[in-house]
Design a protein around this motif. Structure first.
Motif, short mmCIF file in Angstrom:
data_model
loop_
_atom_site.label_atom_id
_atom_site.label_comp_id
_atom_site.label_asym_id
_atom_site.label_seq_id
_atom_site.Cartn_x
_atom_site.Cartn_y
_atom_site.Cartn_z
N ARG A 1 0.87 -1.17 0.00
CA ARG A 1 0.00 0.00 0.00
C ARG A 1 0.91 1.22 0.00
NH1 ARG A 1 -1.24 3.31 4.00
NH2 ARG A 1 -0.40 1.91 5.57
N ALA A 2 0.82 2.05 -1.01
CA ALA A 2 1.72 3.19 -1.15
C ALA A 2 1.07 4.44 -0.59
CB ALA A 2 2.10 3.39 -2.60
N ALA A 3 1.89 5.30 -0.01
CA ALA A 3 1.42 6.58 0.51
C ALA A 3 2.62 7.52 0.56
CB ALA A 3 0.79 6.39 1.89
N GLU A 4 2.45 8.65 1.23
CA GLU A 4 3.54 9.60 1.40
C GLU A 4 3.65 9.99 2.86
OE1 GLU A 4 4.57 12.31 -2.50
OE2 GLU A 4 3.17 13.08 -1.02
N VAL A 5 4.87 10.33 3.29
CA VAL A 5 5.08 10.83 4.64
C VAL A 5 5.88 12.12 4.57
CG1 VAL A 5 5.01 8.54 5.69
CG2 VAL A 5 7.20 9.45 4.91
N LYS A 6 5.73 12.94 5.62
CA LYS A 6 6.50 14.17 5.72
C LYS A 6 6.82 14.39 7.19
CE LYS A 6 4.69 18.32 5.36
NZ LYS A 6 4.08 19.57 4.84
N PRO A 7 8.01 13.97 7.65
CA PRO A 7 8.35 14.12 9.07
C PRO A 7 8.39 15.58 9.49
CG PRO A 7 10.26 13.42 7.78
CD PRO A 7 9.09 13.34 6.88
N THR A 8 7.83 15.85 10.65
CA THR A 8 7.81 17.21 11.18
C THR A 8 8.98 17.49 12.11
OG1 THR A 8 6.36 16.49 12.97
CG2 THR A 8 5.31 17.37 11.00
N ALA A 9 9.62 16.41 12.61
CA ALA A 9 10.79 16.55 13.48
C ALA A 9 11.55 15.23 13.46
CB ALA A 9 10.40 16.92 14.90
N ILE A 10 12.87 15.31 13.69
CA ILE A 10 13.73 14.12 13.67
C ILE A 10 14.69 14.20 14.85
CG2 ILE A 10 15.58 12.92 12.42
CD1 ILE A 10 14.28 13.84 9.82
N ALA A 11 14.86 13.08 15.52
CA ALA A 11 15.90 12.95 16.55
C ALA A 11 16.73 11.72 16.24
CB ALA A 11 15.29 12.85 17.94
N VAL A 12 18.03 11.81 16.47
CA VAL A 12 18.96 10.72 16.17
C VAL A 12 19.57 10.22 17.48
CG1 VAL A 12 21.10 10.08 14.99
CG2 VAL A 12 19.44 11.57 13.86
N SER A 13 19.68 8.90 17.60
CA SER A 13 20.29 8.31 18.79
C SER A 13 21.72 8.81 18.92
CB SER A 13 20.27 6.78 18.68
OG SER A 13 20.76 6.19 19.85
N ASP A 14 22.05 9.38 20.11
CA ASP A 14 23.34 10.05 20.26
C ASP A 14 23.74 10.04 21.73
OD1 ASP A 14 25.61 11.60 19.81
OD2 ASP A 14 24.51 13.48 20.02
N GLY A 15 24.86 9.35 22.01
CA GLY A 15 25.46 9.41 23.34
C GLY A 15 24.55 9.01 24.47
N GLY A 16 23.79 7.94 24.31
CA GLY A 16 22.91 7.47 25.38
C GLY A 16 21.57 8.16 25.40
N GLY A 17 21.36 9.14 24.53
CA GLY A 17 20.08 9.83 24.47
C GLY A 17 19.68 10.10 23.03
N TRP A 18 18.84 11.11 22.83
CA TRP A 18 18.35 11.46 21.50
C TRP A 18 18.58 12.94 21.28
CZ3 TRP A 18 16.77 7.70 18.17
CH2 TRP A 18 16.50 6.45 18.73
N ALA A 19 19.15 13.28 20.13
CA ALA A 19 19.44 14.68 19.81
C ALA A 19 18.67 15.08 18.56
CB ALA A 19 20.94 14.86 19.57
N ARG A 20 18.02 16.27 18.60
CA ARG A 20 17.27 16.75 17.43
C ARG A 20 18.25 17.06 16.30
NH1 ARG A 20 11.66 17.91 17.74
NH2 ARG A 20 10.94 16.82 19.60
N ARG A 21 17.88 16.63 15.11
CA ARG A 21 18.71 16.83 13.92
C ARG A 21 17.82 17.22 12.74
NH1 ARG A 21 22.24 16.47 17.19
NH2 ARG A 21 23.98 14.97 17.29
N PRO A 22 18.39 17.90 11.75
CA PRO A 22 17.60 18.24 10.56
C PRO A 22 17.37 17.05 9.64
CG PRO A 22 19.85 19.03 10.32
CD PRO A 22 19.73 18.52 11.72
N GLN A 23 18.14 15.95 9.85
CA GLN A 23 18.00 14.78 9.00
C GLN A 23 18.53 13.55 9.72
OE1 GLN A 23 20.41 15.53 5.53
NE2 GLN A 23 22.34 15.24 6.59
#
Length: 682
Positions: free
Chosen positions: A308-330
């Motif tokens: 089933r095809a669709a589209e997504v558009k993330p509004t925010a991204i966090a990347v696993s970093d140093g034991g936690g999560w850091a907001r990133r542009p990608q």
């Protein structure tokens, strides 16, 4: 230059110490200031309140740290077999794994199941023999058991001094040790002809550097498995394991410039109830506010099979970093990201393009079901909402609600999962629930071809539509296929806009109806074809003159026609069966075979290797819990069961029934009254 990333899984039998090892690795890498305690509920990865309370891992968790310039995304996975779906979901995402084995208990049943899965998927794996400081620890015996029970392709990387005492120490072997060099050379030349030829020509020409490089290469190809020793509690042996992670497992710098491709492997909710999708990126990058295609396999709501095809558009991204999560542009290739804004995302969705060589792992659906009820009737609505949230986080927990909304059923893998659901509802949602006895989930298959129709403006048809449907048996495990065999001019395209849309909606109505067949089970493995169609408009030709046909006419008439066609075809109730690989001591063969016979199991193959026998058999899913309960007593705790879904087979004798959750379209009066309660034709 892109950073190298290693996506690592930690797996083990319950209580072997994998969560503690995760804490110790994070601490050794400087990602946390203190080592958490499982019993105290202060670990990084067991974030659910229930996980902290019970001291077990239920949901996979992700933390990251750095070793020698390599970013390690560590995924802590459950160890209990009731949560094997959560484990299996993660395995296809891993670059490598560490399988933890207790130096006291040794190779345990789930250890063997996990190692088979890792080898089947060719996930490069190191072993860590934990708890060498505990009384009763015997590393030598455990290595022998690993070679005997798991794989002979193991290479101990050191020795333990003072095992079973708090002073236990791990000393790594060096290639200057003649015994280790001989063991390593023999293991590696057994699996590489060029290395063997070089060694035979001149053993001194095979340098230490070449041996070490070959050990890394063969480990990355899942041909051999280095074994480390230590204590996750004290930290002994963990530095050597950390070094081994980046030396022997495949850390790669993904291509961030390639087309984006990732996989959703977990769904969670944030503090405000917002949906968060965990995505493992295989190539390219996903950026905030960037539109990307998403492909979902299957449809839990309608039972549809296929993408089933669709589209997504993330509004925010966090990347696993140093034991936690850091907001990133990608989030880029090799990384694991948490994405907000993917409101329709499901576990298993592919974000962007195909994940290429990474195969989807298909695991068995739950075969058990139980009725769940709120202790306080006022919690009924909240219970349905909470279960919907849990089903979102695990797509294999299916929730069925009857049309009154009073009876709710959930599908399960086992009794421990039931206990976890009960505790989760109490702790996270404040809802106390009770369960009825667990039953097996059957299906119905058409026995032959059946056809039915209702014609517009006839006495038996209360709707402004003509529908004719034919039901035919399909191949086993083919699901539901819907076909259209009517001319476009007979379709109400003034409502549905085009033939493709009409076909899509009719397919949806058909699949919704097939959720409950003649005996209350889902009807599957069939082909449904629309063979007649008609509609009416106020001014007559080319259609029938009369009140204007509406989508509700086709939606509401479909169940009446389809159930009549199913009645004409007849259905066979089929129960789920599991393909079971059972491993037991040779001395227990007679007792195990007798038990299998009593349970109605069909033995397909039997082999003996050393003091173990392996029996391949097919067992009705309803009897597998009995076998699991009996096996420890029959084998003195040495028996191991690994089961996989093997489809369905007809039930002998009277077919079991399941109460319907919706009005039966075979009884028109009852069915029409229910539609009136729901709002009539609208």
């Amino acid at each position: 230059m892109p950073r190298k990333t290693l996506n690592l899984g930690i797996l083990a039998h319950v209580d072997a110490g994998k969560t503690t090892l995760t804490e110790r690795l994070l601490y050794a890498a400087g990602a946390i200031d203190a080592v958490g305690d499982v019993d105290a509920g202060t670990t990084q990865t067991d974030t659910l309140a229930l996980e902290r309370q019970r001291g077990i891992t239920i949901k996979s968790a992700v933390v990251s740290f750095e070793i020698a310039g390599v970013t390690v995304n560590l995924i802590d996975t459950p160890g209990h077999p009731d949560f094997i779906a959560e484990v299996e979901r993660v395995l296809s995402l891993l670059d490598g794994a560490v399988l933890v084995v207790s130096a006291v208990e040794g190779v345990q049943p789930q250890t063997r199941v996990l190692m088979r899965a890792l080898r089947r998927l060719r996930v490069p794996t190191l072993l860590f023999v934990n708890k060498v400081d505990r009384r009763g620890a015997d590393p030598g015996r455990v290595v022998e058991a690993i070679a005997k029970r798991l794989t002979p392709a193991v290479i101990p990387m050191g020795t333990v001094e003072g095992p079973g005492t708090r002073a236990a120490r791990f000393t790594p072997y060096g290639l200057g040790d003649p015994a280790f060099r001989a063991t390593l050379t023999e293991a590696l030349t057994d699996r590489d002809d060029s290395l063997l030829a070089a060694y035979v020509a001149d053993e001194h020409a095979v340098t230490d550097r070449r041996l070490r490089a070959e050990l890394a290469a063969q480990t990355r190809r899942s041909l051999v498995h280095p074994v480390f020793f230590g204590s996750a509690v004290t930290g002994e042996g963990v530095p050597a394991l950390s070094t081994g992670l980046v030396e022997f497992l495949p850390a790669e710098a993904g291509d961030a410039e390639a087309a984006a491709s990732g996989r959703v492997f977990k769904i969670d909710r944030g503090p405000a109830g917002e949906k968060i999708a965990y995505v493992r990126m295989f190539s390219g990058a996903v950026r905030v506010r960037e539109r990307l295609p998403v492909e979902t396999v299957g449809d839990a709501e309608t039972g549809a099979v296929g993408p089933r095809a669709a589209e997504v558009k993330p509004t925010a991204i966090a990347v696993s970093d140093g034991g936690g999560w850091a907001r990133r542009p990608q989030v880029v290739a090799g990384e694991i990201g948490r994405l907000w804004g993917l409101t329709a995302a499901r576990i298993g969705d592919t974000i962007g393009g195909s994940a290429g060589a990474v195969a989807r792992h298909q695991f068995a659906p739950p075969t058990l079901e139980t009725l769940i009820a709120a202790v306080r009737p006022s919690d009924d609505g909240a219970l349905r909402a909470a279960l919907a949230r849990l089903a979102e986080q695990d797509p294999l927990i299916n929730v069925r609600v009857d049309d009154t909304g009073r009876e709710v059923f959930v599908s399960l893998y086992g009794e421990v999962q039931k206990e976890v659901i009960q505790a989760t509802l109490a702790m996270e949602f404040g809802i106390d629930v009770t369960f009825r006895e667990t039953t097996v989930i059957c299906v119905e298959r058409p026995a032959r071809t059946g056809e039915a129709a209702e014609i517009l403006n006839t006495e038996s048809n209360p709707f402004q539509a003509t529908i004719g449907l034919r039901v035919e048996p399909g191949p086993p495990d083919s699901g539901i296929e819907f076909r259209m065999a009517v001319e476009p001019q007979t379709m109400p395209l003034y409502v549905y806009k085009n033939a493709d849309t009409f076909t899509e909606f009719m397919g949806r109505y058909v699949r919704q109806t097939l959720r409950e067949g003649r005996f209350g089970w889902q009807v599957t493995d069939c082909v449904v074809t629309m063979v007649d169609s008609g509609y009416s408009v106020a001014d007559g030709p080319p259609s029938r003159r009369g009140p204007v046909s509406a989508p509700a006419d086709f939606r509401n008439l479909t169940p009446m026609v389809l159930m009549r066609a199913i009645e004409a075809a007849g259905t066979v109730v089929c129960e789920p069966v599991l393909r079971v690989s059972l491993e037991a001591p040779v001395w227990a063969i007679s007792a195990v075979l007798t038990a299998l016979g009593r349970l109605g199991a069909a033995v397909r193959h039997q082999s003996v290797r050393g003091d173990l026998t392996t029996i391949s058999t097919v067992v009705p899913a309803a009897r597998v819990p009995d076998l699991q309960r009996q096996l420890p007593g029959l084998t003195a705790g040495e028996g191991v069961i690994e089961s996989t879904f093997d489809g369905h087979r007809p039930v002998y004798g009277d077919p079991p029934t399941r109460p319907r959750t919706t009005p039966d379209p075979r009884h028109p009066a009852e069915y029409l009254i229910s539609l009136t309660r729901q709002g009539g034709r609208g």
